[in-house]
Design a protein around this motif. Structure first.
Motif, short mmCIF file in Angstrom:
data_model
loop_
_atom_site.label_atom_id
_atom_site.label_comp_id
_atom_site.label_asym_id
_atom_site.label_seq_id
_atom_site.Cartn_x
_atom_site.Cartn_y
_atom_site.Cartn_z
N SER A 1 0.83 -1.21 0.00
CA SER A 1 0.00 0.00 0.00
C SER A 1 0.86 1.26 0.00
O SER A 1 0.52 2.25 -0.66
N ALA A 2 1.97 1.21 0.73
CA ALA A 2 2.88 2.36 0.75
C ALA A 2 3.47 2.61 -0.63
O ALA A 2 3.62 3.76 -1.06
N GLY A 3 3.83 1.53 -1.34
CA GLY A 3 4.36 1.68 -2.69
C GLY A 3 3.37 2.32 -3.64
O GLY A 3 3.72 3.21 -4.42
N VAL A 4 2.12 1.88 -3.57
CA VAL A 4 1.07 2.47 -4.41
C VAL A 4 0.87 3.94 -4.06
O VAL A 4 0.73 4.79 -4.94
N ALA A 5 0.89 4.25 -2.78
CA ALA A 5 0.70 5.64 -2.33
C ALA A 5 1.82 6.54 -2.84
O ALA A 5 1.58 7.71 -3.17
N ALA A 6 3.04 6.01 -2.92
CA ALA A 6 4.16 6.82 -3.40
C ALA A 6 4.02 7.16 -4.88
O ALA A 6 4.47 8.20 -5.34
N VAL A 7 3.38 6.27 -5.63
CA VAL A 7 3.15 6.52 -7.05
C VAL A 7 2.01 7.51 -7.24
O VAL A 7 2.11 8.46 -8.03
N VAL A 8 0.92 7.33 -6.51
CA VAL A 8 -0.28 8.16 -6.67
C VAL A 8 -0.14 9.51 -5.96
O VAL A 8 -0.66 10.52 -6.42
N ARG A 9 0.56 9.51 -4.82
CA ARG A 9 0.83 10.73 -4.04
C ARG A 9 -0.43 11.38 -3.49
O ARG A 9 -0.48 12.59 -3.29
N SER A 10 -1.44 10.61 -3.26
CA SER A 10 -2.69 11.13 -2.72
C SER A 10 -3.35 10.03 -1.91
O SER A 10 -3.44 8.89 -2.37
N GLN A 11 -3.83 10.36 -0.71
CA GLN A 11 -4.51 9.36 0.11
C GLN A 11 -5.78 8.89 -0.56
O GLN A 11 -6.04 7.68 -0.64
N VAL A 12 -6.58 9.81 -1.05
CA VAL A 12 -7.83 9.44 -1.71
C VAL A 12 -7.54 8.65 -2.98
O VAL A 12 -8.18 7.62 -3.26
N GLY A 13 -6.57 9.10 -3.76
CA GLY A 13 -6.23 8.42 -5.01
C GLY A 13 -5.71 7.01 -4.76
O GLY A 13 -6.09 6.06 -5.46
N ALA A 14 -4.83 6.87 -3.78
CA ALA A 14 -4.27 5.54 -3.47
C ALA A 14 -5.35 4.59 -2.99
O ALA A 14 -5.40 3.43 -3.39
N LEU A 15 -6.24 5.07 -2.13
CA LEU A 15 -7.32 4.22 -1.64
C LEU A 15 -8.30 3.88 -2.77
O LEU A 15 -8.89 2.80 -2.77
N SER A 16 -8.46 4.79 -3.73
CA SER A 16 -9.33 4.52 -4.87
C SER A 16 -8.76 3.40 -5.74
O SER A 16 -9.51 2.64 -6.37
N VAL A 17 -7.44 3.30 -5.78
CA VAL A 17 -6.79 2.22 -6.54
C VAL A 17 -6.82 0.92 -5.74
O VAL A 17 -7.14 -0.15 -6.27
N LEU A 18 -6.51 1.00 -4.47
CA LEU A 18 -6.36 -0.21 -3.65
C LEU A 18 -7.69 -0.84 -3.26
O LEU A 18 -7.77 -2.07 -3.13
N THR A 19 -8.72 -0.04 -3.09
CA THR A 19 -10.01 -0.59 -2.64
C THR A 19 -10.55 -1.65 -3.59
O THR A 19 -10.89 -2.75 -3.15
N PRO A 20 -10.64 -1.38 -4.89
CA PRO A 20 -11.14 -2.45 -5.77
C PRO A 20 -10.18 -3.63 -5.87
O PRO A 20 -10.62 -4.78 -5.96
N VAL A 21 -8.88 -3.36 -5.87
CA VAL A 21 -7.91 -4.44 -6.02
C VAL A 21 -7.94 -5.38 -4.82
O VAL A 21 -7.95 -6.61 -4.97
N VAL A 22 -7.97 -4.82 -3.64
CA VAL A 22 -7.84 -5.63 -2.42
C VAL A 22 -9.19 -6.12 -1.89
O VAL A 22 -9.29 -7.22 -1.35
#
Length: 248
Positions: A161-182
């Motif tokens: 999750s930290a790696g994804v957050a570093a790419v997206v650089r946004s809490q909302v954006g990272a959670l938007s990516v991770l929520t469907p995946v996980v």
């Protein structure tokens, strides 16, 4: 190590000083164990009479809620620095971005691992006590492995999750990516013919094979965790690339 040690201390100080991070980390344990105990207290023994009941894997029912907290912990620890502009101060203090990124991931994983282990053993032992005569012990094949694996799974999920957050650089954006995946793709498509075999290689589905005494699908317990570790390594590498190539 002399270069990395101050970074590790600094990153650990960040976690200890930000209340929301401590709450998210604690919630992984509280939600997982709390929901598991509550469910087993109400319906555990009734379900134990069913032919397909699996005493070991059922112990981790609450993990469906706890790993939300692990994802939030990893995302907030990284994306939170971008939101507040703290990343500029961090990189000014540690200009070598690779060292900074390695230190952050090591501390996040090291913080999540003991909480994950406590979660794994807490879920298993709490569930088995409430199952009474239907309960099993840590000596049951796959039981100890599942409890330890739960800790490793949550640590890997945090770093992923930290790696994804570093790419997206946004809490909302990272959670938007991770929520469907996980949380969405695996439960919805796991049983779909043809797609289920692909879904088995997604990080959450692969990593959770370690929780089964007899794993389901094409991956075994350790090979599934290995697939999740590979996903985590790829996310960490993508996070480093983003940090290295883009301005703070």
């Amino acid at each position: 190590m002399n270069v990395l040690a101050p970074v590790l201390r600094s990153e650990w100080a960040k976690i200890r000083s930000v209340r929301s991070l401590l709450v998210a980390l604690s919630a992984a344990f509280v939600a997982s164990v709390g929901v598991t105990v509550l469910v087993h207290a109400m319906v555990g023994r009734a379900e134990a009479d069913e032919a397909d009941f699996e005493a070991v894997y059922s112990s981790y029912f609450g993990l469906n809620f706890g790993h939300i907290a692990a994802v939030c912990f990893g995302v907030m620890a990284v994306a939170g620095e971008y939101a507040g502009g703290g990343i500029r101060l961090s990189l000014a203090a540690v200009p070598r971005r690779g060292v900074f990124w390695a230190g952050k991931l090591l501390v996040l994983g090291a913080a999540a691992l003991p909480v994950g282990l406590a979660t794994g053993f807490g879920c298993f032992l709490g569930a088995q006590v409430l199952l009474g005569e239907y309960g099993v012990g840590l000596g049951t094949p796959g039981a100890l492995r599942s409890a330890v694996g739960c800790g490793v799974y949550l640590a890997l999920l945090t770093v992923f999750s930290a790696g994804v957050a570093a790419v997206v650089r946004s809490q909302v954006g990272a959670l938007s990516v991770l929520t469907p995946v996980v949380f969405l793709i695996s439960p919805v498509f796991a049983g779909v013919s043809g797609i289920g075999k692909v879904v088995a290689f997604l990080p959450d589905r692969a990593g959770q094979q370690i929780l089964h005494p007899v794993p389901e699908g094409p991956l075994g317990a350790w090979s599934g965790l290995g697939v999740m570790a590979l996903w985590t390594a790829l996310a960490a590498a993508a996070g480093w690339w983003s940090l290295h190539r883009r301005d703070a």
